[in-house]
Write a protein that holds these residues in place. Sequence first.
Motif, mmCIF file in Angstrom:
data_model
loop_
_atom_site.group_PDB
_atom_site.id
_atom_site.type_symbol
_atom_site.label_atom_id
_atom_site.label_comp_id
_atom_site.label_asym_id
_atom_site.label_seq_id
_atom_site.Cartn_x
_atom_site.Cartn_y
_atom_site.Cartn_z
ATOM 1 N N LYS A 59 -7.560 9.166 29.612
ATOM 2 C CA LYS A 59 -8.316 8.095 30.424
ATOM 3 C C LYS A 59 -8.975 8.704 31.708
ATOM 4 O O LYS A 59 -10.067 8.616 32.123
ATOM 5 C CB LYS A 59 -7.134 7.164 31.095
ATOM 6 N N LYS A 60 -8.061 9.913 32.126
ATOM 7 C CA LYS A 60 -8.504 10.579 33.488
ATOM 8 C C LYS A 60 -9.406 12.030 33.107
ATOM 9 O O LYS A 60 -9.737 12.668 33.968
ATOM 10 C CB LYS A 60 -7.656 10.898 34.739
ATOM 11 N N GLY A 61 -9.105 12.422 31.875
ATOM 12 C CA GLY A 61 -9.860 13.560 31.419
ATOM 13 C C GLY A 61 -9.272 14.979 31.807
ATOM 14 O O GLY A 61 -10.022 15.876 32.046
ATOM 15 N N PHE A 62 -8.050 14.923 31.924
ATOM 16 C CA PHE A 62 -7.358 16.362 32.086
ATOM 17 C C PHE A 62 -6.278 16.660 31.093
ATOM 18 O O PHE A 62 -5.612 15.558 30.711
ATOM 19 C CB PHE A 62 -7.127 16.516 33.461
ATOM 20 N N VAL A 63 -5.896 17.815 31.230
ATOM 21 C CA VAL A 63 -4.382 18.257 30.687
ATOM 22 C C VAL A 63 -3.500 18.527 31.675
ATOM 23 O O VAL A 63 -3.858 19.212 32.726
ATOM 24 C CB VAL A 63 -4.441 19.339 29.665
ATOM 25 N N ASP A 64 -2.257 17.981 31.787
ATOM 26 C CA ASP A 64 -1.353 18.079 32.878
ATOM 27 C C ASP A 64 -0.178 18.961 32.442
ATOM 28 O O ASP A 64 0.275 18.988 31.386
ATOM 29 C CB ASP A 64 -0.615 16.879 33.202
ATOM 30 N N LEU A 65 0.049 20.246 33.087
ATOM 31 C CA LEU A 65 0.639 21.222 32.855
ATOM 32 C C LEU A 65 1.911 20.972 33.781
ATOM 33 O O LEU A 65 1.852 21.509 35.016
ATOM 34 C CB LEU A 65 0.293 22.566 32.789
ATOM 35 N N GLY A 66 2.925 20.115 33.439
ATOM 36 C CA GLY A 66 3.744 20.112 34.508
ATOM 37 C C GLY A 66 5.180 20.642 34.423
ATOM 38 O O GLY A 66 5.667 21.200 32.984
ATOM 39 N N PHE A 67 5.841 21.220 35.660
ATOM 40 C CA PHE A 67 6.969 22.042 35.588
ATOM 41 C C PHE A 67 8.152 21.350 36.048
ATOM 42 O O PHE A 67 7.993 20.465 36.932
ATOM 43 C CB PHE A 67 6.677 23.263 36.798
ATOM 44 N N ALA A 68 9.099 21.420 35.141
ATOM 45 C CA ALA A 68 10.442 20.650 35.450
ATOM 46 C C ALA A 68 10.964 20.676 36.751
ATOM 47 O O ALA A 68 11.553 19.921 37.634
ATOM 48 C CB ALA A 68 11.350 20.854 34.395
ATOM 49 N N LYS A 69 10.746 21.964 37.321
ATOM 50 C CA LYS A 69 11.543 22.408 38.599
ATOM 51 C C LYS A 69 10.175 22.535 39.610
ATOM 52 O O LYS A 69 10.266 23.292 40.650
ATOM 53 C CB LYS A 69 12.153 23.573 38.418
ATOM 54 N N GLY A 70 9.467 21.704 39.528
ATOM 55 C CA GLY A 70 8.207 21.992 40.488
ATOM 56 C C GLY A 70 8.252 21.845 41.790
ATOM 57 O O GLY A 70 7.744 22.471 42.480
ATOM 58 N N PHE A 71 9.172 20.979 42.173
ATOM 59 C CA PHE A 71 9.459 20.771 43.668
ATOM 60 C C PHE A 71 10.113 21.926 44.370
ATOM 61 O O PHE A 71 10.372 21.945 45.516
ATOM 62 C CB PHE A 71 10.072 19.436 44.092
ATOM 63 N N GLN A 72 10.563 22.887 43.424
ATOM 64 C CA GLN A 72 11.396 24.130 44.009
ATOM 65 C C GLN A 72 10.196 25.301 44.223
ATOM 66 O O GLN A 72 10.762 26.086 44.623
ATOM 67 C CB GLN A 72 12.302 24.515 43.210
ATOM 68 N N LEU A 73 9.085 25.009 43.606
ATOM 69 C CA LEU A 73 8.074 26.051 43.656
ATOM 70 C C LEU A 73 7.552 25.949 45.082
ATOM 71 O O LEU A 73 7.438 25.104 45.706
ATOM 72 C CB LEU A 73 6.950 25.721 42.683
ATOM 73 N N GLN A 74 7.180 27.176 45.611
ATOM 74 C CA GLN A 74 6.586 27.373 47.046
ATOM 75 C C GLN A 74 5.518 27.761 47.162
ATOM 76 O O GLN A 74 4.716 27.397 48.071
ATOM 77 C CB GLN A 74 7.661 28.501 47.698
ATOM 78 N N ARG A 75 5.026 28.673 46.268
ATOM 79 C CA ARG A 75 3.525 29.244 46.095
ATOM 80 C C ARG A 75 2.554 28.311 45.484
ATOM 81 O O ARG A 75 3.026 27.380 44.824
ATOM 82 C CB ARG A 75 3.525 30.517 45.624
#
Length: 115
Positions: A59-75
Amino acid sequence: MKPAEAYIFNQPHLYQSIMLHLLQVIQQQLPESEVMFKWGIPYVYYKKKPFCYLAPNHKKGFVDLGFAKGFQLQRNQSELVDEKRNTVKSLRYTSLETIDHEVLLDVLAEAIDLY
């Protein structure tokens, strides 16, 4: 053919090419990872734990590469999308040309360090 592979090959060409490219990069960085079909999408497991997933949004025209521990990423916070999710942050791609490999590799390296 494994369910995750079948899912990817059943996608329209744009999403299929992005997903295959991202998987290739992920598997180069994490050769011991395993691609599984979980929650209706391809999910990469690392050290037997959920690492990241590939989810096309037609619907929005993208591929989401989601990270399970994404909120721990700092950079790379300016590149990561959270959209009111509690744990996952993701990189989004609308074409192969929009993939910034420097950012992708840095996010993967930081995510690997969390395991």
